[in-house]
Design a protein around this motif. Structure first.
Motif, short mmCIF file in Angstrom:
data_model
loop_
_atom_site.label_atom_id
_atom_site.label_comp_id
_atom_site.label_asym_id
_atom_site.label_seq_id
_atom_site.Cartn_x
_atom_site.Cartn_y
_atom_site.Cartn_z
N VAL A 86 0.85 -1.19 0.00
CA VAL A 86 0.00 0.00 0.00
C VAL A 86 0.89 1.24 0.00
N ASN A 87 0.64 2.12 -0.97
CA ASN A 87 1.34 3.40 -1.03
C ASN A 87 0.42 4.52 -0.54
N PHE A 88 0.98 5.70 -0.34
CA PHE A 88 0.16 6.84 0.04
C PHE A 88 0.77 8.13 -0.52
N GLN A 89 -0.10 9.09 -0.73
CA GLN A 89 0.33 10.44 -1.07
C GLN A 89 -0.47 11.42 -0.23
N LEU A 90 0.11 12.58 0.03
CA LEU A 90 -0.54 13.63 0.80
C LEU A 90 -0.66 14.88 -0.06
N PHE A 91 -1.82 15.53 -0.01
CA PHE A 91 -2.03 16.75 -0.78
C PHE A 91 -3.10 17.58 -0.10
N GLY A 92 -2.85 18.88 0.04
CA GLY A 92 -3.80 19.74 0.73
C GLY A 92 -4.41 20.81 -0.14
N PHE A 135 -7.81 13.70 -5.09
CA PHE A 135 -7.89 14.15 -3.70
C PHE A 135 -9.19 14.90 -3.41
N GLN A 136 -9.95 15.23 -4.46
CA GLN A 136 -11.29 15.82 -4.29
C GLN A 136 -11.28 17.02 -3.35
N ILE A 137 -10.47 18.03 -3.74
CA ILE A 137 -10.34 19.25 -2.92
C ILE A 137 -10.84 20.44 -3.72
N SER A 138 -11.64 21.28 -3.08
CA SER A 138 -12.11 22.53 -3.68
C SER A 138 -11.52 23.71 -2.93
N LEU A 139 -11.41 24.83 -3.64
CA LEU A 139 -10.90 26.08 -3.05
C LEU A 139 -11.97 27.15 -3.15
N PHE A 140 -12.26 27.77 -2.01
CA PHE A 140 -13.22 28.87 -1.97
C PHE A 140 -12.48 30.19 -1.70
N PHE A 187 -9.66 25.75 1.83
CA PHE A 187 -9.84 24.49 1.11
C PHE A 187 -10.91 23.66 1.81
N ALA A 188 -11.65 22.90 1.03
CA ALA A 188 -12.70 22.04 1.59
C ALA A 188 -12.80 20.76 0.77
N ALA A 189 -13.30 19.72 1.41
CA ALA A 189 -13.53 18.45 0.71
C ALA A 189 -14.71 18.63 -0.25
N LYS A 190 -14.57 18.12 -1.46
CA LYS A 190 -15.60 18.32 -2.49
C LYS A 190 -16.96 17.79 -2.06
N GLU A 191 -16.97 16.75 -1.22
CA GLU A 191 -18.25 16.13 -0.86
C GLU A 191 -19.14 17.04 -0.01
N VAL A 192 -18.59 18.16 0.50
CA VAL A 192 -19.41 19.03 1.34
C VAL A 192 -19.57 20.43 0.77
N ILE A 193 -19.10 20.66 -0.46
CA ILE A 193 -19.08 22.05 -0.95
C ILE A 193 -20.48 22.61 -1.18
N VAL A 209 -21.02 37.78 3.31
CA VAL A 209 -19.97 37.24 2.43
C VAL A 209 -20.59 36.46 1.28
N LYS A 210 -19.80 36.30 0.25
CA LYS A 210 -20.16 35.44 -0.87
C LYS A 210 -19.00 34.50 -1.12
N LEU A 211 -19.28 33.21 -1.17
CA LEU A 211 -18.24 32.21 -1.43
C LEU A 211 -18.16 31.95 -2.92
N VAL A 212 -16.96 32.06 -3.46
CA VAL A 212 -16.73 31.83 -4.87
C VAL A 212 -15.76 30.67 -5.02
N GLU A 213 -16.23 29.60 -5.65
CA GLU A 213 -15.34 28.46 -5.87
C GLU A 213 -14.38 28.80 -7.01
N THR A 214 -13.10 28.55 -6.78
CA THR A 214 -12.08 28.90 -7.76
C THR A 214 -11.11 27.75 -7.93
N SER A 215 -10.25 27.84 -8.93
CA SER A 215 -9.33 26.73 -9.22
C SER A 215 -8.20 26.69 -8.19
N LEU A 216 -7.67 25.50 -7.96
CA LEU A 216 -6.59 25.34 -6.98
C LEU A 216 -5.37 26.17 -7.36
N GLY A 217 -5.19 26.38 -8.66
CA GLY A 217 -4.05 27.16 -9.11
C GLY A 217 -4.10 28.62 -8.70
#
Length: 257
Positions: free
Chosen positions: A55-61, A85-90, A133-139, A154-162
């Motif tokens: 089993v391998n693993f990777q970490l990403f935030g 990793f299913q991560i969204s950025l607001f 950052f938030a998990a995509k399953e709860v956005i 406030v207004k939350l705007v989803e934007t790209s991780l970049g």
């Protein structure tokens, strides 16, 4: 071998969780994605999974240099990418000319939604801009329930991780010699205060270890522990280099600039 002896008693539940994840991947031949883990939890996962097993693993935030990261455990024959990793950025839009929003207010609002801390990654603040950052399953739940932070609409705007704000933090590394790895002794060495004063801070609830209030002066510090003392800033234990001839501990500590 008793694997628990290498960790703290209060970490046993998380250790069991990591072992369950590992067994799941081995048995099902399918990846397992975790919630966001703090650095101490990441350290435990690294120790338990290792680097030479099936089993391998990777970490990403979500970006470089962030603290909280999701872990992806997967069979060693799979090739993974960051999308898994299913991560969204607001980005938080708010009237910056009229109000100021602090980190604690953002975290307090997110936690008031009834979600676990593990569903959120780092909160990034720079020059009035605020992101998290938030998990995509709860956005969708987040977008539907966050309309204000503090007294600000406030207004939350989803934007790209970049588009993430640079999370690079400056840590000043220092070599210290301390009599023991007790929390009160380590705090005394890091912040150049008396041990009695460090004990007072702990007893007054001004000290957190790994984002959790610690009121035990005898708490045993280890590598990757994050220590914060209200009014004195944050520090992390980067390394423990054994004992000197006088039986004192040599440690490497990073203090946030």
């Amino acid at each position: 071998m008793n694997i628990y002896q290498h960790f703290r008693p209060e970490e046993r539940e998380f250790i069991d969780q990591v072992l369950q994840w590992k067994n799941y991947v081995e048995a099902q031949y399918t990846p397992k994605l975790t919630d966001f883990l703090d650095p101490r939890e990441q350290h435990i996962l690294k120790m338990l999974i290792g680097e030479n097993g099936d089993v391998n693993f990777q970490l990403f935030g979500g970006s470089l240099n962030v603290e909280r990261k999701r872990a992806l455990l997967y069979p060693d024959y799979l090739i993974t990418n960051e999308d898994e990793f299913q991560i969204s950025l607001f980005e938080i839009n708010y009237p910056t000319k009229f109000v100021t929003i602090e980190h604690r207010q953002v975290l307090g609002t997110l936690m008031s939604l009834g979600l676990k801390r593990g569903k959120f990654g780092d909160i990034l603040i720079k020059d009035g801009r605020i992101q998290f950052f938030a998990a995509k399953e709860v956005i969708e739940y987040i977008k539907s329930n966050v309309e204000s932070i503090g007294k600000a609409g406030v207004k939350l705007v989803e934007t790209s991780l970049g588009e993430a704000i640079s999370a690079k933090e400056l840590w000043e590394e220092n070599d210290l010699t301390v009599a023991s790895l007790r929390l009160d002794t380590v705090i005394s060495g890091i912040y150049h205060i008396s041990r009695q004063k460090s004990q007072t801070f702990i007893q007054q609830g001004l000290v957190k270890v790994n984002w959790t209030l610690s009121e035990n002066p005898a708490f045993h510090c280890e590598i990757s522990d994050m220590i914060s003392v209200r009014g004195y800033g944050r520090a992390k234990i980067i390394g423990i280099d054994g004992k000197t001839k006088k039986e004192k501990w040599r440690i490497i500590v990073g203090k946030q600039k």
